[in-house]
Design a protein around this motif. Structure first.
Motif, PDB file in Angstrom:
ATOM      1  N   GLU A 104      -3.917   1.288  -2.876  1.00  0.00           N
ATOM      2  CA  GLU A 104      -2.991   0.292  -3.794  1.00  0.00           C
ATOM      3  C   GLU A 104      -2.552   0.954  -4.847  1.00  0.00           C
ATOM      4  O   GLU A 104      -3.039   1.772  -5.470  1.00  0.00           O
ATOM      5  CB  GLU A 104      -3.869  -1.149  -4.131  1.00  0.00           C
ATOM      6  CG  GLU A 104      -4.647  -0.913  -5.053  1.00  0.00           C
ATOM      7  CD  GLU A 104      -6.153  -0.491  -4.729  1.00  0.00           C
ATOM      8  OE1 GLU A 104      -6.265  -0.069  -3.497  1.00  0.00           O
ATOM      9  OE2 GLU A 104      -7.223  -0.681  -5.447  1.00  0.00           O
ATOM     10  N   ASN A 105      -1.379   0.564  -5.226  1.00  0.00           N
ATOM     11  CA  ASN A 105      -0.831   1.072  -6.628  1.00  0.00           C
ATOM     12  C   ASN A 105      -1.737   0.580  -7.788  1.00  0.00           C
ATOM     13  O   ASN A 105      -2.415  -0.251  -7.878  1.00  0.00           O
ATOM     14  CB  ASN A 105       0.647   0.344  -6.919  1.00  0.00           C
ATOM     15  CG  ASN A 105       1.830   0.973  -6.184  1.00  0.00           C
ATOM     16  OD1 ASN A 105       1.406   2.105  -5.307  1.00  0.00           O
ATOM     17  ND2 ASN A 105       2.647   0.253  -5.781  1.00  0.00           N
ATOM     18  N   GLY A 106      -1.926   1.710  -8.681  1.00  0.00           N
ATOM     19  CA  GLY A 106      -2.611   1.555  -9.747  1.00  0.00           C
ATOM     20  C   GLY A 106      -4.039   2.438  -9.721  1.00  0.00           C
ATOM     21  O   GLY A 106      -4.669   2.525 -10.558  1.00  0.00           O
ATOM     22  N   MET A 128       0.830  -1.204  -0.018  1.00  0.00           N
ATOM     23  CA  MET A 128      -0.056   0.093   0.076  1.00  0.00           C
ATOM     24  C   MET A 128       0.852   1.335   0.054  1.00  0.00           C
ATOM     25  O   MET A 128       1.954   1.229   0.461  1.00  0.00           O
ATOM     26  CB  MET A 128      -0.990   0.043   1.137  1.00  0.00           C
ATOM     27  CG  MET A 128      -1.765  -1.318   1.321  1.00  0.00           C
ATOM     28  SD  MET A 128      -3.246  -1.080  -0.206  1.00  0.00           S
ATOM     29  CE  MET A 128      -4.448  -0.390   0.942  1.00  0.00           C
ATOM     30  N   THR A 129       0.408   2.442  -0.512  1.00  0.00           N
ATOM     31  CA  THR A 129       1.000   3.505  -0.777  1.00  0.00           C
ATOM     32  C   THR A 129       0.574   4.725  -0.020  1.00  0.00           C
ATOM     33  O   THR A 129      -0.785   4.594   0.014  1.00  0.00           O
ATOM     34  CB  THR A 129       1.194   3.959  -2.129  1.00  0.00           C
ATOM     35  OG1 THR A 129       1.817   2.764  -2.926  1.00  0.00           O
ATOM     36  CG2 THR A 129       1.959   5.087  -2.582  1.00  0.00           C
ATOM     37  N   LYS A 130       1.093   5.388   0.645  1.00  0.00           N
ATOM     38  CA  LYS A 130       0.330   6.424   1.551  1.00  0.00           C
ATOM     39  C   LYS A 130       0.361   7.778   0.612  1.00  0.00           C
ATOM     40  O   LYS A 130       1.234   8.251  -0.004  1.00  0.00           O
ATOM     41  CB  LYS A 130       1.418   6.776   2.708  1.00  0.00           C
ATOM     42  CG  LYS A 130       1.390   5.748   3.719  1.00  0.00           C
ATOM     43  CD  LYS A 130       1.619   6.117   5.125  1.00  0.00           C
ATOM     44  CE  LYS A 130       1.775   5.030   5.990  1.00  0.00           C
ATOM     45  NZ  LYS A 130       0.605   4.004   5.992  1.00  0.00           N
ATOM     46  N   ILE A 131      -0.831   8.331   0.830  1.00  0.00           N
ATOM     47  CA  ILE A 131      -1.104   9.801   0.158  1.00  0.00           C
ATOM     48  C   ILE A 131      -1.728  10.558   1.231  1.00  0.00           C
ATOM     49  O   ILE A 131      -2.504  10.392   1.965  1.00  0.00           O
ATOM     50  CB  ILE A 131      -2.258   9.542  -0.998  1.00  0.00           C
ATOM     51  CG1 ILE A 131      -1.869   8.396  -1.874  1.00  0.00           C
ATOM     52  CG2 ILE A 131      -2.436  11.039  -1.725  1.00  0.00           C
ATOM     53  CD1 ILE A 131      -0.620   8.805  -2.904  1.00  0.00           C
ATOM     54  N   ASP A 164       4.470   3.191  -6.387  1.00  0.00           N
ATOM     55  CA  ASP A 164       5.495   3.214  -5.440  1.00  0.00           C
ATOM     56  C   ASP A 164       6.309   4.643  -5.384  1.00  0.00           C
ATOM     57  O   ASP A 164       6.617   4.960  -4.332  1.00  0.00           O
ATOM     58  CB  ASP A 164       6.737   2.256  -5.583  1.00  0.00           C
ATOM     59  CG  ASP A 164       6.046   0.764  -4.982  1.00  0.00           C
ATOM     60  OD1 ASP A 164       5.256   0.714  -4.138  1.00  0.00           O
ATOM     61  OD2 ASP A 164       6.512  -0.294  -5.600  1.00  0.00           O
ATOM     62  N   GLU A 165       6.487   5.000  -6.358  1.00  0.00           N
ATOM     63  CA  GLU A 165       7.228   6.275  -6.681  1.00  0.00           C
ATOM     64  C   GLU A 165       6.658   7.474  -5.987  1.00  0.00           C
ATOM     65  O   GLU A 165       7.103   8.510  -5.489  1.00  0.00           O
ATOM     66  CB  GLU A 165       7.468   6.523  -8.236  1.00  0.00           C
ATOM     67  CG  GLU A 165       8.782   6.866  -8.510  1.00  0.00           C
ATOM     68  CD  GLU A 165       8.865   7.907  -9.875  1.00  0.00           C
ATOM     69  OE1 GLU A 165       7.640   7.679 -10.611  1.00  0.00           O
ATOM     70  OE2 GLU A 165       9.996   8.410  -9.992  1.00  0.00           O
TER      71      GLU A 165
END
Lengths: 106, 342
Positions: free
Chosen positions: A19-21, A1-4, A92-93
């Motif tokens: 999630e990515n995407g 998981m990616t944090k925003i 991820d970036e």
């Protein structure tokens, strides 16, 4: 998981996992982040998911496409770092991305 | 008041659900008129995403908004519905049991047994640019549409926007206005290239002004505009003198007059029961995105289903003495006759 991270107009930050995407708009809607309306549901057809990308992230997030620029014409207080969050795909970036939600969408 | 148009069913909203409802009602011999505020058929499919792909129409792996609209129009052709575009339903008055008199903002009057509200997110209305205090100037100095060009003769006009509406009105009003300034947030226009060229020629010839920036405030008094403050792309502030402003910022969906029709509302949606999608007013149904019920999904396919069930109940109102026999289009010769395939 990616944090925003979503910073609202008053300066308060909400951090959500996505999630990515998925798009930054979807991250906001799924987590009921206030200030993102996404009236058209992510079709790049309104301008109600407008955000300002934090200066530190503008390069990684990139520039809007011509179609997105056209839609940004309908936004409120559009700035050089304005983007439509439905057009920013999470990867991820972008982990830790900071965006500010404008005072109003339209 | 003009003479009333009599019809079995009046559908408010010509989006995909309204269109498919014509099919289901037509199979059951009900005649339909449709009213839509847009100047084209298709609702959100036509206005918001004509070229965007839709992947969840059963049996159609991929179709665009425009493609779906065209296919539905083809499908309902045998039932010959009448469209009233560019009109907004303003009031619904009960005149029978059930029976309604429906009036549009163009003064058209319908008398029908059944009303179907398939108004999606409400009515598309011009977006109000987020300029503080703009409301005070609306309809006196600020206009979101041009109804009569003559109204703008000898005015000092500020047109805001970069799309076709902004450019078209710049070019059309230029001969009669005292002076026109076109303001856009960037020096790049999404309007048709030939209109942009014409505009640039007028600017080059000194016949009009082009400014790049965004309106931040308006100046004036008693609804009379005298100037607009503009922030340029370089953040420099300037003032544009004008007595009229025409902002063209596209359309947004507002619930609009739906709220005045005596229907129960819940978060700007119309609650319905799920056997026939009838509202709290017998004879008025709500289908598609505008209704709500436990488990509601705002999908086009759900709206299609709602339209089919609605038609069964509508039949009872339109033909109270006729018994309805359930039939399939695959096998019923009478349905096939109505479709013109047999």
């Amino acid at each position: 998981m990616t944090k925003i991270n979503f910073v609202d107009h008053s300066g308060e930050t909400r951090t959500v996992d996505v999630e990515n995407g998925a798009t930054v708009m979807e991250a906001a809607i799924r987590n009921a982040v206030p200030g993102i309306e996404a009236e058209c549901g992510g079709a790049c057809a309104c301008a109600t998911c407008h955000v300002y990308v934090d200066e530190a992230w503008t390069e990684k997030v990139g520039k809007p496409t011509p179609m997105e620029e056209d839609m940004l014409d309908f936004g409120y207080d559009v700035r050089p770092n304005s983007r439509l969050s439905c057009q920013i795909k999470v990867s991820d970036e972008l982990d830790g991305l900071v965006v500010t939600v404008p005072e109003r969408q339209a | 008041m003009s003479e009333a148009i009599k019809t079995d069913v009046l559908i408010i909203g010509a989006g995909p659900c309204g269109l498919f409802a014509v099919f289901e009602l037509g199979l059951l011999d009900m005649k339909v008129h449709l009213v839509d505020i847009l100047d084209k058929i298709g609702g959100q499919c036509a206005e918001l995403y004509p070229e965007k792909p839709i992947y969840d129409i059963p049996g159609i792996p991929l179709v665009t908004g425009q493609g779906l609209t065209e296919a539905l129009l083809e499908q309902i052709k045998p039932f010959d519905p009448t469209f009233h575009l560019n009109e907004m339903v303003e009031s619904i008055e009960k005149i029978g049991d059930p029976g309604f008199r429906v009036t549009t903002d163009a003064g058209k009057v319908f008398e029908c047994k059944v009303v179907v509200v398939s108004a999606g997110g409400g009515s598309f209305q011009p977006k109000r640019p987020p300029v503080p205090g703009i409301e005070a100037y609306e309809n006196t100095s600020v206009f979101y549409a041009v109804r009569k060009m003559e109204q703008f003769r000898d005015r000092e006009i500020l047109i805001v926007g970069g799309g076709d509406s902004a450019l078209d009105w710049t070019l059309n009003l230029h001969p009669l206005a005292k002076r026109i300034t076109l303001l856009h947030r960037r020096d790049d226009f999404r309007a048709a290239p030939h209109s942009v060229e014409q505009m640039r020629k007028l600017v080059a010839d000194g016949k009009m002004d082009l400014k790049i920036g965004q309106v931040t405030a308006l100046e004036g008094a008693d609804g009379k505009l005298s100037a607009a403050q503009v922030k340029g792309s370089d953040n420099a502030m300037s003032t544009i003198s004008c007595d009229t402003m025409l902002p063209f910022f596209g359309l947004t969906m507002k619930l609009g007059p739906v709220a005045n029709w005596g229907l129960q509302l819940e978060n700007n949606l119309i609650p319905v029961e799920t056997a026939s999608f009838e509202t709290n007013v017998p004879g008025i149904f709500a289908i598609g995105d505008i209704n709500t019920y436990p488990g509601k999904l705002k999908l086009i396919l759900s709206g299609f289903h709602e339209g089919a069930l609605m038609a069964q109940k509508a039949h009872r109102y339109v033909y109270p003495d006729k018994r309805l026999v359930f039939q399939y289009t695959t096998s019923s010769s009478s349905l096939q006759k109505k479709l013109g395939v047999n």
